[in-house]
Scaffold this motif. Structure first.
Motif, short mmCIF file in Angstrom:
data_model
loop_
_atom_site.label_atom_id
_atom_site.label_comp_id
_atom_site.label_asym_id
_atom_site.label_seq_id
_atom_site.Cartn_x
_atom_site.Cartn_y
_atom_site.Cartn_z
N ASP A 176 25.02 3.55 9.38
CA ASP A 176 24.79 2.49 8.41
C ASP A 176 24.71 3.01 6.98
OD1 ASP A 176 24.75 0.53 10.38
OD2 ASP A 176 22.60 0.76 10.73
N ALA A 177 24.37 4.31 6.84
CA ALA A 177 24.29 4.92 5.50
C ALA A 177 25.02 6.25 5.54
CB ALA A 177 22.82 5.11 5.11
N ASP A 178 25.32 6.76 4.38
CA ASP A 178 26.04 8.03 4.25
C ASP A 178 25.30 9.12 5.03
OD1 ASP A 178 27.32 10.35 3.50
OD2 ASP A 178 27.32 9.89 1.36
N PRO A 179 25.95 9.71 6.05
CA PRO A 179 25.28 10.75 6.82
C PRO A 179 25.22 12.09 6.11
CG PRO A 179 27.50 10.37 7.68
CD PRO A 179 27.28 9.36 6.59
N GLY A 180 25.82 12.18 4.90
CA GLY A 180 25.80 13.43 4.17
C GLY A 180 26.68 14.48 4.84
N GLU A 181 26.40 15.74 4.60
CA GLU A 181 27.10 16.85 5.27
C GLU A 181 28.61 16.84 5.03
OE1 GLU A 181 26.06 17.06 9.40
OE2 GLU A 181 23.96 16.60 9.01
N GLY A 182 29.02 16.20 3.92
CA GLY A 182 30.44 16.21 3.60
C GLY A 182 31.25 15.10 4.23
N PHE A 183 30.61 14.14 4.89
CA PHE A 183 31.34 13.00 5.45
C PHE A 183 31.81 12.08 4.32
CE2 PHE A 183 29.20 14.18 9.37
CZ PHE A 183 30.15 13.89 10.34
N ALA A 184 32.98 11.49 4.51
CA ALA A 184 33.52 10.55 3.53
C ALA A 184 33.72 9.19 4.19
CB ALA A 184 34.86 11.06 3.00
N ALA A 185 33.42 8.13 3.46
CA ALA A 185 33.63 6.77 3.97
C ALA A 185 35.11 6.48 4.11
CB ALA A 185 32.98 5.75 3.04
N VAL A 186 35.50 5.84 5.22
CA VAL A 186 36.90 5.44 5.44
C VAL A 186 36.91 4.00 5.95
CG1 VAL A 186 37.77 7.77 5.88
CG2 VAL A 186 36.85 6.42 7.78
N PRO A 187 38.03 3.28 5.73
CA PRO A 187 38.12 1.92 6.27
C PRO A 187 38.06 1.93 7.79
CG PRO A 187 39.82 2.32 4.62
CD PRO A 187 39.21 3.65 4.92
N ALA A 188 37.37 0.96 8.35
CA ALA A 188 37.31 0.83 9.80
C ALA A 188 38.66 0.35 10.33
CB ALA A 188 36.21 -0.15 10.19
N ASN A 189 38.93 0.65 11.59
CA ASN A 189 40.13 0.13 12.25
C ASN A 189 39.78 -0.25 13.68
OD1 ASN A 189 40.25 2.55 13.86
ND2 ASN A 189 41.28 3.59 12.19
N LEU A 190 40.75 -0.80 14.40
CA LEU A 190 40.47 -1.29 15.75
C LEU A 190 40.14 -0.15 16.70
CD1 LEU A 190 40.26 -3.88 17.36
CD2 LEU A 190 42.67 -3.64 17.98
N GLU A 191 40.65 1.03 16.42
CA GLU A 191 40.31 2.17 17.27
C GLU A 191 38.81 2.48 17.16
OE1 GLU A 191 41.63 6.58 16.73
OE2 GLU A 191 43.14 5.60 18.00
N ASP A 192 38.24 2.35 15.97
CA ASP A 192 36.81 2.54 15.81
C ASP A 192 36.03 1.50 16.62
OD1 ASP A 192 37.06 4.71 13.97
OD2 ASP A 192 37.47 3.28 12.37
#
Length: 298
Positions: free
Chosen positions: A263-279
Motif C-alpha cells: 500500500d506504500a512505498d516499500p523502499g529498498e529501491g522499488f519503483a512504482a509501476v502501473p498494475a496489469n492483469l497479471e498482477d
C-alpha cells in the motif's frame, strides 16, 4: 446469457474440482483464467454436457443445460484442449462429416455450410489438404469451424492457444474476437495476455472456486498505486520473498525482476509501476496459497 449457479463436482478419487461455482456470462468474449488443475476444464466439460455435476445448475437463455443435454448440444460449439482429427482425411471431407453428425443432412445445404465455414476461418484454399499436414494454428482454426456448425449460441474453447507460434496465436485470437461479436464465447486459458487483449469480462478460478469475477480493467484499477517493481540479485531473491508480498518473479537478461504488492512505498529501491492483469491474477493465486498454508498450519 449463460447462468451458472452453485456448481460442484467431486471425482471418485476425492478431488473436489469445483466448489459452489456461480457465474453470469453475457454475450461476447469471456475469459476464464486459472492455473493448471484449477478446475477450468472440469467446468468446461460440465457446461458442454460431457460430464455430470454433483450439484448446481447451468442455464443458457432459459434452457436447463444439465437436464436437456440433447438440446444443449444443438446450441453449443466446443473446442476441447485436445482436439483430435483423422490425419488422412481432408479438411473439407472432415467438416462435411461433422455437419452430418450435427444434423445437416441435405447435401446442398451442407456443401454451402462447409464452404462458408472454411472461408470464415481462412482454410478454404487448403480444403483438399489432409488434416495431418496442418500446422497447430490451422488445426485450431479447423476446430473452430466445426464448433460453429449449427450457429451455436455458446462457444467453448479450452486452452486454444497453447503451443501456437505468435503469428498463429494472433490469427486465432482475431478469429475468436470476430465470433464473440454475436455469441457467448468462453475462453478458458492460463495465458493472462489472451484475456487482457480480448475479454471485456472475466473470472479467475483457482482450487475449484471463483476467486474474482468482473471487468479486467476494474480488477486492474483496484491495484493501482500498489504495485512495485525491482531488479534484484539472485542471491537476494529469497530474502525479498520473505520480506515482501511478492506477486511474481521473472528472469530478465538473467536477473530476477519482482513485482510486489504494498500500500506504500516499500523502499529498498522499488519503483512504482502501473498494475496489469497479471498482477491481479498472481495476487489472487497468492491469496489461495496463503489460505492453504494457514489451513495446513492449523
Amino acid at each position: 446469457m449463460l447462468e451458472i449457479r452453485s456448481l460442484s463436482k467431486t471425482y471418485a478419487n476425492g478431488v473436489q474440482a469445483l466448489k459452489d461455482v456461480t457465474l453470469d456470462i453475457p454475450r461476447g468474449m469471456f475469459g476464464l483464467l486459472g492455473p493448471n488443475g484449477a478446475g477450468k476444464s472440469t467446468l468446461m466439460r460440465t457446461i458442454a454436457t460431457l460430464q455430470d455435476a454433483d450439484n448446481g445448475s447451468v442455464h443458457l437463455d432459459g434452457l436447463d443445460v444439465l437436464k436437456d443435454k440433447t438440446e444443449a448440444r444443438r446450441r453449443l460449439g466446443y473446442l476441447p484442449q485436445e482436439f483430435g482429427v483423422y490425419p488422412k482425411v481432408s479438411a473439407e471431407a472432415m467438416l462435411d462429416h461433422f455437419a452430418v453428425l450435427k444434423g445437416v443432412t441435405a447435401r446442398g445445404e451442407r456443401k454451402a455450410l462447409v464452404e462458408a465455414l472454411l472461408r470464415q476461418v481462412n482454410l478454404w484454399n487448403v480444403r483438399k489438404r489432409k488434416l495431418g499436414t496442418f500446422s497447430g494454428g490451422m488445426r485450431q482454426r479447423f476446430g473452430i469451424a466445426q464448433a460453429l456448425i449449427g450457429q451455436p449460441s455458446l462457444i467453448i474453447v479450452d486452452e486454444p492457444t497453447a503451443g501456437l507460434d505468435p503469428e498463429e496465436r494472433n490469427r486465432f485470437l482475431n478469429l475468436l474476437a470476430e465470433i464473440g461479436e454475436n455469441t457467448v464465447v468462453i475462453l478458458s486459458t492460463h495465458i493472462v495476455e489472451d484475456v487482457t487483449d480480448l475479454c471485456p469480462r472475466m473470472a479467475i478460478i483457482a482450487a475449484g472456486q471463483v476467486r474474482l469475477a468482473g471487468e479486467p480493467r476494474e480488477a486492474i484499477r483496484s491495484l493501482e498505486g500498489r504495485i512495485w517493481r525491482k531488479r534484484v540479485d539472485k542471491a537476494e531473491l529469497g530474502e525479498v520473498i520473505q520480506r515482501h508480498a511478492v506477486l511474481s518473479s521473472r528472469l530478465v537478461a538473467g536477473q530476477p525482476v519482482v513485482h510486489v504488492l504494498a500500500d506504500a512505498d516499500p523502499g529498498e529501491g522499488f519503483a512504482a509501476v502501473p498494475a496489469n492483469l497479471e498482477d491481479v491474477y498472481f495476487g489472487e493465486l497468492r491469496k489461495v496459497a496463503l489460505a492453504a498454508n494457514t489451513a495446513q498450519a492449523a
